[in-house]
Structure formats: structure tokens, C-alpha cells
Design an enzyme around this catalytic site. Structure first.
Site, PDB file in Angstrom:
ATOM      1  N   LYS A 111      -2.051  -3.655 -21.505  1.00  9.92           N
ATOM      2  CA  LYS A 111      -1.954  -5.173 -21.870  1.00  9.92           C
ATOM      3  C   LYS A 111      -3.463  -5.905 -21.589  1.00  9.92           C
ATOM      4  O   LYS A 111      -3.108  -6.837 -22.719  1.00  9.92           O
ATOM      5  CB  LYS A 111      -1.715  -5.617 -20.056  1.00  9.92           C
ATOM      6  CG  LYS A 111      -0.019  -5.636 -19.852  1.00  9.92           C
ATOM      7  CD  LYS A 111       1.043  -6.205 -19.697  1.00  9.92           C
ATOM      8  CE  LYS A 111       2.550  -5.375 -19.290  1.00  9.92           C
ATOM      9  NZ  LYS A 111       2.631  -5.903 -18.065  1.00  9.92           N
ATOM     10  N   LYS A 194       6.898   3.286 -25.530  1.00  9.42           N
ATOM     11  CA  LYS A 194       7.837   2.690 -24.822  1.00  9.42           C
ATOM     12  C   LYS A 194       8.735   1.514 -25.102  1.00  9.42           C
ATOM     13  O   LYS A 194       7.766   0.281 -25.198  1.00  9.42           O
ATOM     14  CB  LYS A 194       7.248   2.244 -23.068  1.00  9.42           C
ATOM     15  CG  LYS A 194       7.735   1.730 -22.081  1.00  9.42           C
ATOM     16  CD  LYS A 194       6.865   1.827 -20.969  1.00  9.42           C
ATOM     17  CE  LYS A 194       6.294   0.524 -20.513  1.00  9.42           C
ATOM     18  NZ  LYS A 194       5.786  -0.342 -19.550  1.00  9.42           N
ATOM     19  N   LYS A 197      10.002  -5.406 -22.257  1.00 11.58           N
ATOM     20  CA  LYS A 197      10.438  -6.485 -22.950  1.00 11.58           C
ATOM     21  C   LYS A 197       9.142  -7.232 -23.884  1.00 11.58           C
ATOM     22  O   LYS A 197      10.166  -8.446 -24.313  1.00 11.58           O
ATOM     23  CB  LYS A 197       9.780  -7.553 -21.660  1.00 11.58           C
ATOM     24  CG  LYS A 197      11.439  -6.834 -20.431  1.00 11.58           C
ATOM     25  CD  LYS A 197      11.323  -7.564 -19.394  1.00 11.58           C
ATOM     26  CE  LYS A 197      11.504  -6.894 -18.334  1.00 11.58           C
ATOM     27  NZ  LYS A 197      11.091  -6.173 -17.577  1.00 11.58           N
TER      28      LYS A 197
HETATM   29  P1  TYM Z   1       9.311  -3.502 -15.068  1.00  3.29           P
HETATM   30  O1  TYM Z   1       9.382  -5.332 -14.637  1.00  3.29           O
HETATM   31  O2  TYM Z   1       8.277  -3.544 -15.856  1.00  3.29           O
HETATM   32  O3  TYM Z   1      10.303  -2.789 -15.133  1.00  3.29           O
HETATM   33  C1  TYM Z   1      11.213  -2.697 -13.839  1.00  3.29           C
HETATM   34  C2  TYM Z   1      11.734  -1.459 -13.892  1.00  3.29           C
HETATM   35  O4  TYM Z   1      11.829  -0.783 -15.456  1.00  3.29           O
HETATM   36  C3  TYM Z   1      11.322   0.343 -15.561  1.00  3.29           C
HETATM   37  N1  TYM Z   1      10.901   0.533 -16.392  1.00  3.29           N
HETATM   38  C4  TYM Z   1      11.931   1.923 -17.402  1.00  3.29           C
HETATM   39  N2  TYM Z   1      12.151   2.567 -17.199  1.00  3.29           N
HETATM   40  C5  TYM Z   1      12.537   3.499 -18.098  1.00  3.29           C
HETATM   41  N3  TYM Z   1      11.713   3.822 -19.169  1.00  3.29           N
HETATM   42  C6  TYM Z   1      11.654   2.048 -19.774  1.00  3.29           C
HETATM   43  N4  TYM Z   1      10.747   1.966 -20.875  1.00  3.29           N
HETATM   44  C7  TYM Z   1      10.833   1.119 -18.807  1.00  3.29           C
HETATM   45  N5  TYM Z   1      10.488  -0.120 -18.293  1.00  3.29           N
HETATM   46  C8  TYM Z   1      10.366  -0.717 -17.878  1.00  3.29           C
HETATM   47  C9  TYM Z   1      10.442   0.332 -14.702  1.00  3.29           C
HETATM   48  O5  TYM Z   1       9.487   1.793 -13.852  1.00  3.29           O
HETATM   49  C10 TYM Z   1      10.266  -0.386 -13.603  1.00  3.29           C
HETATM   50  O6  TYM Z   1      10.538   0.166 -12.260  1.00  3.29           O
HETATM   51  N6  TYM Z   1       4.942  -3.377 -11.484  1.00  3.29           N
HETATM   52  C11 TYM Z   1       6.472  -3.489 -11.705  1.00  3.29           C
HETATM   53  C12 TYM Z   1       7.350  -4.545 -11.229  1.00  3.29           C
HETATM   54  C13 TYM Z   1       7.156  -4.422  -9.821  1.00  3.29           C
HETATM   55  C14 TYM Z   1       7.294  -3.717  -8.838  1.00  3.29           C
HETATM   56  C15 TYM Z   1       6.371  -3.857  -7.911  1.00  3.29           C
HETATM   57  C16 TYM Z   1       8.234  -2.226  -8.761  1.00  3.29           C
HETATM   58  C17 TYM Z   1       5.823  -5.408  -9.175  1.00  3.29           C
HETATM   59  N7  TYM Z   1       6.574  -4.915  -7.696  1.00  3.29           N
HETATM   60  C18 TYM Z   1       6.949  -3.170  -5.980  1.00  3.29           C
HETATM   61  C19 TYM Z   1       8.303  -1.550  -7.774  1.00  3.29           C
HETATM   62  C20 TYM Z   1       7.651  -1.915  -6.272  1.00  3.29           C
HETATM   63  C21 TYM Z   1       7.268  -3.590 -12.916  1.00  3.29           C
HETATM   64  O7  TYM Z   1       6.238  -4.329 -14.446  1.00  3.29           O
HETATM   65  O8  TYM Z   1       8.173  -3.319 -13.232  1.00  3.29           O
END
Ligand code: TYM
Length: 335
Positions: A111, A194, A197
């Protein structure tokens, strides 16, 4: 007691990767765990956000989660910033986390890119806040997609560092739950990237808010190679775009990849793509419809989040009190 905490960023609409990699699993886990799910707006602030859009995206995302099956009677659904203890614990953890651990984080490197000096502190310390999100509830399990694995390992290390420093097993070492046939859904434009968003091309992803025509168009335009579908799963290995679409189909139909390939019997991609469109529209259209119905009454959605925030605070504040006690923070009694 087994307790789940997971989160999702309100940076833009939820996409198919979020759904298949994480949120669909969250729904199923509501029956066997105590579950807390949060919209992590503080994490979203690590990249510039338009304030009005951030607020609106947080509500829309909560409505999408409910439409996808997160049931506020069975789960605590809330906005991260409504529980200040997350941020406070993140500071306490930042005093236990060596820089060397953060320097390993590949997401920061991706990032921040070439402009590391301009990257904000929050982007760098992001995983410490994530560890606090999880450990403030002393969660034992964290369902996520494959891309969060490294952050979960860091969370376990921070929990271990706290326990070691203070000589007690206070925090559990939370287990990542990464399962299903689509733990890493890839971009529809580039099978080596990947689905995300933040990708500038909307054609790279299927959003949970897309209508049937948009889904059909995105799948039709999805990159493939000139060969028909292979007969065996091993033959997908060197074909990232084909591999991705087959895994999406397998995940949406709950079938093993080998069964999907047998069903299509080396058909051309045009045939497969039209079947995939039907399956995707059937799975996603009812979620988008229910989300719109919920958003017609924003007061209801806000009410759910308000109540969820109250329940989450009750658990989080109790942990924070104990942590402060353990760390030697004076809590002066009143007169
Ligand atoms: P985020 O918002 O990017 O994504 C949310 C969840 O979706 C999963 N994910 C995917 N799974 C499969 N293929 C993809 N292309 C894909 N893109 C996203 C992510 O693995 C996630 O489970 N850091 C985290 C948010 C967070 C969090 C937490 C998660 C903040 N605090 C505590 C678990 C526990 C994130 O940016 O997710």
C-alpha cells in the site's frame, strides 16, 4: 468460551472476494460461536476518505452484512470507532510491538508503494489496531480471507508478548479461520492480482451492489485465455484467470473444483461464463435487494449499530480495565 471477532473496511462497496473469502463464512459461524462483527472505519482512515462518503459507506456496509445473513439477534454488529477501547488498547500494544515485526508486513509495503516516506503512521501501525480489535474481546477465532493471514500471525505474536511480559496467559492466541474454495478471489482483469476495493477498474471486481446486467457484463469481459476449460484441476495451475473463475463457480455452488470441471466437460469459456453469470446473479441479487430494502430505513440500520456498539463496549471496557490493572496503570478512585 469460543468467541469470534472479524472486521471489514468501509472503503467502498463490499465485493465478491470479501463475500466468498470471509463474510459468507461469518454467517455460518453464527450458530456455533459467540460472534462479533465490525465495520472498521478507523482502518479505512489509513487512506484518504471523503467524510460524507465514509459515513454513508459504513451504513451501507452494515446493511450489506445484514442482507448477507449477519443477524443482529445472533451477532453483535457494530462500528469500530463506537468502541474507544480498541484505540486505547492499540496504544498499549504499540508499546509492546517491535518495529521489526511491523517491517515484515507485506500489506504495508504494497500500500505504501514507492512513497514510503509519505505513507502515514496509521498505515504502518494498522496491524496493531487490528490486533487490538481482536484481543479487546479476547476472541479465540478470526474468520478472514487468505490476505489477512500475516496480520493474524502478528496478532498472535502481540498476544504472546503481552502474556510473556506480564507472566500470565491473559490473551488467547486467536486462530485464523481461512476456509472455502475462494479464500483468495482474484481480479477479473488480472488473475495474478487480488480482487480489491482499491483497484481503479470497477471491471476488476463484482460488487455486492451490482445489478444483474452489470454482473453479466463484468463476467463477459473477464479476462480468460483462448483454451477451453481443462479436464483436471492441476491443469488450472498455470492459468490464473481460468483458475479464478472456476474457483468462484465452485464457491458459489458449494461444489469441489473437480466436480465443476467434470460438469463442463472441457467446454469453451463462453458456455462457462454464461453459467457463471446465472449462478452469480442468483446468489447475489437477493442480497442486493435486501440491502436496498434495509437502507430505505437508515434509522433501523443505525439503531442496530447503536445497540451493537453498546454490547461491544460492555465486553471491551471490561477487558481494558483488566489490562490497565495488569500493566500498572493507576485508575484513581473518586471521593
Ligand atoms: P478487508 O476490508 O480488506 O476485507 C474484509 C475481509 O474480506 C477478505 N478479503 C478477501 N477474501 C478473498 N479474496 C479476496 N480478494 C479478498 N479481499 C478481501 C479479507 O481477508 C477480510 O477477511 N484488515 C482487515 C479488516 C480488519 C479485521 C480486523 C479483520 C480490521 N480489524 C480484525 C479481522 C479481525 C481488512 O482490511 O479487511
Amino acid at each position: 468460551m469460543n468467541r469470534i471477532l472479524s472486521g471489514i473496511q468501509p472503503t467502498a462497496a463490499m465485493h465478491l472476494g470479501n463475500y466468498l473469502g470471509a463474510v459468507r463464512n461469518w454467517v455460518g459461524l453464527q450458530d456455533s460461536f459467540e460472534t462479533l462483527y465490525c465495520v472498521v472505519d478507523l482502518h479505512a482512515l489509513t487512506l484518504p476518505q471523503n467524510p460524507a462518503e465514509l459515513r454513508e459507506n459504513s451504513r451501507t456496509l452494515a446493511a450489506t452484512l445484514m442482507a448477507a445473513g449477519i443477524d443482529p439477534r445472533r451477532s453483535i454488529l457494530f462500528v469500530q470507532s463506537s468502541v474507544p477501547a480498541h484505540s486505547e488498547l492499540a496504544w498499549l500494544f504499540s508499546c509492546l510491538t517491535p518495529l521489526g515485526w511491523l517491517n515484515r508486513m507485506t500489506q504495508f509495503k504494497e500500500k505504501a508503494g514507492k512513497h514510503k516516506e509519505q505513507a502515514v503512521l496509521g498505515l504502518y501501525s494498522y496491524p496493531v489496531l487490528m490486533a487490538a480489535d481482536i484481543l479487546i474481546y479476547r476472541a479465540t477465532h478470526v474468520p478472514v480471507g487468505e490476505d489477512q493471514k500475516q496480520h493474524l500471525e502478528l496478532t498472535r505474536e502481540i498476544a504472546g508478548a503481552f502474556n510473556y511480559r506480564y507472566g500470565r496467559e491473559y490473551f488467547p492466541l486467536p486462530e485464523p479461520q481461512i476456509f472455502g474454495s475462494a479464500t483468495r478471489v482474484m481480479s477479473l482483469r488480472d488473475g495474478t492480482k487480488k480482487m480489491s476495493k482499491s483497484d481503479s477498474s470497477d471491471f476488476s471486481r463484482i460488487n455486492m451492489t451490482d445489478d444483474a446486467d452489470t454482473i453479466a457484463l463484468k463476467i463477459r469481459k473477464a479476462k480468460t485465455d483462448p483454451l477451453p476449460l481443462p479436464a483436471a484441476p492441476e491443469d488450472l495451475e498455470a492459468r490464473p484467470e481460468a483458475d479464478n473463475l472456476v474457483h468462484i463457480y465452485a464457491a458459489l455452488t458449494h461444489k469441489p473444483v473437480a466436480e465443476v470441471l467434470a460438469e463442463f466437460n472441457e467446454a469453451p469459456f463462453s458456455t462457462f461464463k454464461s453459467a457463471l453469470t446465472d449462478i452469480a446473479v442468483t446468489a447475489l441479487a437477493p442480497i442486493a435487494e435486501e440491502m436496498r430494502r434495509l437502507l430505505a430505513d437508515p434509522g433501523y440500520v443505525d439503531g442496530v449499530l447503536h445497540e451493537g456498539g453498546g454490547k461491544a463496549r460492555a465486553i471491551a471496557d471490561a477487558t481494558l480495565r483488566e489490562v490497565k490493572e495488569i500493566m500498572g496503570i493507576l485508575t484513581p478512585a473518586g471521593p
